[in-house]
Design a protein around this motif. Structure first.
Motif, PDB file in Angstrom:
ATOM      1  N   UNK A 121      -0.446 -41.733   9.459  1.00  0.00           N
ATOM      2  CA  UNK A 121      -1.182 -40.576   9.965  1.00  0.00           C
ATOM      3  C   UNK A 121      -2.260 -40.046   9.027  1.00  0.00           C
ATOM      4  N   UNK A 122      -2.103 -40.302   7.719  1.00  0.00           N
ATOM      5  CA  UNK A 122      -3.041 -39.696   6.753  1.00  0.00           C
ATOM      6  C   UNK A 122      -3.975 -40.729   6.153  1.00  0.00           C
ATOM      7  N   UNK A 123      -3.384 -41.688   5.414  1.00  0.00           N
ATOM      8  CA  UNK A 123      -4.204 -42.641   4.670  1.00  0.00           C
ATOM      9  C   UNK A 123      -3.405 -43.925   4.481  1.00  0.00           C
ATOM     10  N   UNK A 124      -4.055 -45.044   4.778  1.00  0.00           N
ATOM     11  CA  UNK A 124      -3.361 -46.332   4.635  1.00  0.00           C
ATOM     12  C   UNK A 124      -3.026 -46.653   3.188  1.00  0.00           C
ATOM     13  N   UNK A 125      -3.603 -45.922   2.261  1.00  0.00           N
ATOM     14  CA  UNK A 125      -3.305 -46.152   0.843  1.00  0.00           C
ATOM     15  C   UNK A 125      -1.851 -45.872   0.496  1.00  0.00           C
ATOM     16  N   UNK A 126      -1.188 -45.084   1.353  1.00  0.00           N
ATOM     17  CA  UNK A 126       0.235 -44.793   1.088  1.00  0.00           C
ATOM     18  C   UNK A 126       1.103 -46.028   1.221  1.00  0.00           C
ATOM     19  N   UNK A 127       0.566 -47.068   1.925  1.00  0.00           N
ATOM     20  CA  UNK A 127       1.345 -48.316   2.002  1.00  0.00           C
ATOM     21  C   UNK A 127       1.567 -48.918   0.614  1.00  0.00           C
ATOM     22  N   UNK A 128       0.580 -48.722  -0.261  1.00  0.00           N
ATOM     23  CA  UNK A 128       0.715 -49.237  -1.636  1.00  0.00           C
ATOM     24  C   UNK A 128       1.824 -48.486  -2.382  1.00  0.00           C
ATOM     25  N   UNK A 129       1.915 -47.178  -2.091  1.00  0.00           N
ATOM     26  CA  UNK A 129       2.992 -46.392  -2.723  1.00  0.00           C
ATOM     27  C   UNK A 129       4.355 -46.891  -2.232  1.00  0.00           C
ATOM     28  N   UNK A 130       4.410 -47.181  -0.897  1.00  0.00           N
ATOM     29  CA  UNK A 130       5.656 -47.699  -0.340  1.00  0.00           C
ATOM     30  C   UNK A 130       6.008 -49.059  -0.953  1.00  0.00           C
ATOM     31  N   UNK A 131       4.987 -49.901  -1.122  1.00  0.00           N
ATOM     32  CA  UNK A 131       5.211 -51.213  -1.743  1.00  0.00           C
ATOM     33  C   UNK A 131       5.726 -51.064  -3.167  1.00  0.00           C
ATOM     34  N   UNK A 132       5.170 -50.086  -3.889  1.00  0.00           N
ATOM     35  CA  UNK A 132       5.612 -49.836  -5.268  1.00  0.00           C
ATOM     36  C   UNK A 132       7.078 -49.401  -5.289  1.00  0.00           C
ATOM     37  N   UNK A 133       7.444 -48.510  -4.327  1.00  0.00           N
ATOM     38  CA  UNK A 133       8.841 -48.067  -4.231  1.00  0.00           C
ATOM     39  C   UNK A 133       9.771 -49.253  -3.967  1.00  0.00           C
ATOM     40  N   UNK A 134       9.320 -50.138  -3.074  1.00  0.00           N
ATOM     41  CA  UNK A 134      10.126 -51.318  -2.762  1.00  0.00           C
ATOM     42  C   UNK A 134      10.360 -52.163  -4.011  1.00  0.00           C
ATOM     43  N   UNK A 135       9.308 -52.394  -4.788  1.00  0.00           N
ATOM     44  CA  UNK A 135       9.431 -53.188  -6.029  1.00  0.00           C
ATOM     45  C   UNK A 135      10.388 -52.516  -7.001  1.00  0.00           C
ATOM     46  N   UNK A 136      10.247 -51.191  -7.143  1.00  0.00           N
ATOM     47  CA  UNK A 136      11.129 -50.444  -8.058  1.00  0.00           C
ATOM     48  C   UNK A 136      12.583 -50.548  -7.593  1.00  0.00           C
ATOM     49  N   UNK A 137      12.800 -50.380  -6.294  1.00  0.00           N
ATOM     50  CA  UNK A 137      14.172 -50.435  -5.758  1.00  0.00           C
ATOM     51  C   UNK A 137      14.794 -51.816  -5.966  1.00  0.00           C
TER      52      UNK A 137
END
Length: 605
Positions: A241-257
């Motif tokens: 809804x806001x910015x597709x750049x948040x997908x990168x944040x989600x990807x980073x969370x996935x890597x960390x997890x």
């Protein structure tokens, strides 16, 4: 009583047929659901094809709606089919339980463990009286699936009890006998699982799990794992809804997890492999405990087995739910997604730690007490299957009296029953008679029924009254090549054990079958004589089976301390007949000469 047992057998056969019909019905439902699943799959393909070919937006919207319906229905069908599978598994175990009872009443070996692991020639009586092993008392009565239940039954057959405890156990066994129809489901819920697995779980709960879960007790980890689903949803909504750049944040969370899971993987695996795949087992055990919790018990002995203020069945169900969630990691794709987005394994470990601190103690006790219920049910089932057996009267004064007592391991159609009672004061009863006349069986009959009586069980007799004795026997004496022990040395060791027990425990009851076989006839007589005199001096009641008629003469010097009984033979037309009935006085007729003559040897007197 014969008609009563025939009715019991007919009842088992009826239950067998009913369960078979239930299983067949459930299988037909599964077949129907399988066809329905195929139909739902084909309808989903059809709707998808219609969607691709549709040009009308309103029609496409309707088709998209219909695309969801087969998926939902498919999920419902899968759940229904899964429940039917579990029902069939349970019904198969219930069928086994009923079939096993039918088998036992038809002389087929009991499918439960026969207790060979508990055999010991050094025990005061279990080896001589056929308490453990194939064709034993344990094999006849055992209905235990758990190790705890087997050990408790063995303990109650092998250890001396008190009068008060025996009476409490009789009350409990009688109560369960009246509820016997309800016990088969309890047994079905416990049967069919690996008994070592539940022991492993109990060991985990008792001594290992708390330490293994220490890595999830940090406050930051618990807070983050609790928050992570909300973080994931927020980031995805922001990306959409806001910015597709948040997908990168989600990807980073996935890597960390993923990295976090890999780092703690060894500790997570240690916890998981102690419980993984045990949800069905725990569900079965929870159902068995629920059965025990739902009964309106009157017996104080049984009530003491349910000492938790909480419903332990619910606590085990909660553990089962955690384990089922934990098992999601077994699917690489599902487990990978759940751990990458939700730290699923850590969440399960944290939930397990919370459960462990609140419920584990109650569950450990309840799982142990399942064995107590199994052991009581074993003896109650025996009481139900043998309606002509009676619960003996346990007295607090020296007594042993039995009417129509028989050997429980001999089939009723060939069993010969006898009456027997001791005097007001202890005596040594010398039993003489021919080979094969029934002396040994008679001694074992008395001993094995005493074992049943002291376990709180019914006995194979019309009536029985006895006080509590420590049983000591001398029957099957064997040499040992491994221990370089001759038969005579083994006999001396056994005699010493009995004499030690006689001195330590004044309530000892001794059963001896043909003493000192490993020496010459003179030493055998003199040794037997002095041993009997020792028993008389110690005022120890005993039955002494022997071929040596000279020992019967001891009644002359000890008229109040010695009694003579015998088993005889009847010879008709040169043929021997045995009635296997105990009679007063020493034996007058022996069969050795007849038996030797049959193989071509004639004795000259």
């Amino acid at each position: 009583m014969q008609k009563q047992q025939e009715a019991i057998i007919a009842g088992y056969l009826k239950k067998i047929n009913e369960v078979i019909a239930d299983i067949d019905g459930a299988k037909k439902q599964i077949d129907q659901l399988s066809l329905l699943r195929i139909g739902l799959f084909l309808s989903e393909i059809l709707f998808f094809v219609l969607l691709l070919r549709s040009a009308d937006d309103s029609l496409r919207t309707l088709i998209q709606f219909f695309l969801i319906l087969p998926v939902i229905a498919f999920g419902i069908v899968v759940r229904r089919q899964s429940r039917l599978d579990r029902k069939i598994d349970y019904k198969k175990q219930l069928l086994w339980v009923y079939q096993n009872e039918w088998n036992i009443l038809h002389g087929i070996a009991n499918g439960y463990d026969h207790g060979k692991a508990f055999e010991s020639e050094q025990h005061p009586y279990t080896s001589d009286l056929d308490i453990f092993g194939a064709s034993s008392l344990f094999a006849l009565t055992n209905r235990c699936s758990t190790k705890t239940g087997n050990m408790l039954l063995a303990k109650n057959f092998a250890e001396k009890s008190s009068r008060d405890r025996i009476l409490l156990r009789q009350e409990a066994i009688k109560e369960i006998t009246h509820k016997i129809a309800e016990t088969y489901s309890f047994r079905a819920n416990l049967h069919g699982y690996d008994p070592d697995k539940i022991e492993q779980i109990k060991m985990q709960l008792k001594s290992q799990l708390g330490e293994q879960l220490s890595f999830v007790q940090g406050s930051f980890m618990r807070f983050y794992v609790k928050l992570v689903p909300y973080i994931g949803v927020a980031v995805m909504l922001a990306a959409l809804l806001v910015n597709s750049g948040f997908w990168k944040i989600l990807a980073l969370l996935v890597v960390v997890h993923i990295g976090w899971n890999v780092l703690l993987g060894q500790k997570i695996n240690k916890v998981f492999y102690s419980f993984g795949g045990s949800s069905n087992l725990l569900n079965g055990y929870a159902s068995a405990i629920l059965w025990a919790e739902n009964q309106n018990w009157k017996s104080s002995y049984t009530k003491s087995l349910l000492d938790s203020k909480n419903l332990v069945s619910k606590e085990i169900k909660a553990l089962t739910k955690i384990i089922e969630n934990f098992d999601a990691r077994l699917n690489i794709i599902v487990g990978g997604v759940l751990n990458a987005l939700l730290l699923w394994d850590l969440k399960c470990c944290i939930n397990l730690d919370i459960w462990y601190k609140s419920s584990s103690k109650d569950v450990i006790v309840a799982l142990d007490h399942l064995g107590d219920f199994e052991e009581l049910i074993s003896l109650a089932t025996t009481a139900y299957n043998q309606p002509d057996w009676v619960f003996p009267v346990i007295t607090d004064q020296f007594e042993f009296a039995a009417i129509h007592i028989g050997h429980p391991l001999i089939h009723e159609q060939v069993r010969v029953n006898n009456d027997f009672r001791v005097e007001v004061k202890p005596t040594v009863d010398i039993v003489t008679g021919s080979n094969m006349a029934g002396k040994s069986t008679f001694l074992r009959t008395l001993g094995i029924n005493m074992v049943l009586a002291y376990a709180g069980a019914p006995v194979c007799a019309r009536n029985m009254q006895l006080s509590v004795f420590s049983i000591n026997t001398y029957m099957r004496i064997k040499d040992s090549l491994n221990e370089s022990t001759s038969t005579f040395k083994a006999e001396l060791n056994r005699l010493k054990m009995i004499l030690d027990h006689v001195v330590k425990d004044k309530d000892t009851f001794v059963l001896i079958d043909e003493m000192l076989r490993g020496t010459n006839s003179r030493d055998k007589y003199l040794g037997s004589k002095v041993f009997i005199q020792k028993l008389i001096a110690e005022k120890t009641p005993a039955l002494f089976a022997t071929h040596d008629l000279q020992l019967a003469d001891l009644i002359t010097g000890h008229p109040e301390a010695v009694r003579n009984f015998h088993f005889d033979i009847q010879i008709t037309g040169g043929e021997m007949r045995f009635d296997y009935l105990v009679k007063n006085g020493p034996c007058k007729t022996f069969n050795a000469a007849i038996l030797l003559q049959e193989i071509g040897l004639k004795l000259d007197y």
